[in-house]
Scaffold this motif. Structure first.
Motif, PDB file in Angstrom:
ATOM      1  N   TRP A   1      -3.164   2.446   5.079  1.00  0.00           N
ATOM      2  CA  TRP A   1      -2.995   2.724   3.646  1.00  0.00           C
ATOM      3  C   TRP A   1      -3.947   3.815   3.162  1.00  0.00           C
TER       4      TRP A   1
ATOM      5  N   GLY B   1       0.805  -1.220   0.000  1.00  0.00           N
ATOM      6  CA  GLY B   1       0.000   0.000   0.000  1.00  0.00           C
ATOM      7  C   GLY B   1       0.830   1.258   0.000  1.00  0.00           C
ATOM      8  N   SER B   2       2.040   1.151   0.493  1.00  0.00           N
ATOM      9  CA  SER B   2       2.886   2.348   0.554  1.00  0.00           C
ATOM     10  C   SER B   2       3.419   2.745  -0.824  1.00  0.00           C
TER      11      SER B   2
END
Length: 177
Positions: free
Chosen positions: A102, A27-28
């Motif tokens: 996220w 998600g990063s």
């Protein structure tokens, strides 16, 4: 041939570990794209407290925290024998807090919603605290690996609050919420 089979078995046994450690970073990747685009124009225009960390510190801190919590999730998964009924709550809480984590970047940086970012980081901190508490009953090391993350979420919550408070009346695009 036996040596080769042993090497393959060892590599296969490492696959879950690697997957669990890398998962939080997924998600990063999207978040980093959003953040990189918004820092020079929007974020730099915000009024920030004197104790605001330099921008370069966030990537290594988050990288370390994501790896740590990922390893903790692996320990819980392994301790409980994989994905099963016993692991549903501990890993479900973890997945929920990770999804909240996220979602913060697209809300805060992507949409410039400082107030909703604050709500999101507080929900993340609550879910991460619940995760840590449940993990403590499964694997103490896993729960200890969450402590730096909880500390950083506390700091991030205070910083997000201050950014929202100091910029809600300013003429920044969409910074009022």
């Amino acid at each position: 041939m036996v040596r080769q089979e042993a090497a393959m078995e060892e590599a296969q046994s490492m696959t879950p570990l690697v997957g669990f450690v890398l998962l939080p970073h997924v998600g990063s990747i999207w978040g980093a794209r959003i953040t990189k685009k918004e820092i020079p124009n929007w974020y730099e225009s915000l009024e920030k407290p004197s104790w605001n960390p330099p921008n370069w510190i966030f990537a290594p801190v988050w990288g370390t925290l994501y790896s740590s919590m990922g390893y903790g999730s692996y320990l819980v998964w392994k301790e409980l024998g994989g994905f099963n009924e016993k692991s549903m709550v501990p890993l479900g809480l973890y997945a929920g807090q990770l999804a909240l984590n996220w979602s913060w970047t697209p809300i805060f940086f992507g949409k410039h919603k400082l107030g909703w970012g604050l709500v999101t980081v507080l929900l993340t901190a609550g879910a991460a605290t619940a995760t840590t508490t449940v993990w403590h009953h499964v694997n103490k090391t896993a729960s200890y690996l969450m402590y730096p993350y909880l500390a950083w979420l506390t700091f991030a919550s205070v910083l997000n609050y201050r950014l929202w408070k100091d910029n809600r009346d300013k003429k920044h695009p969409d910074a009022s919420e």
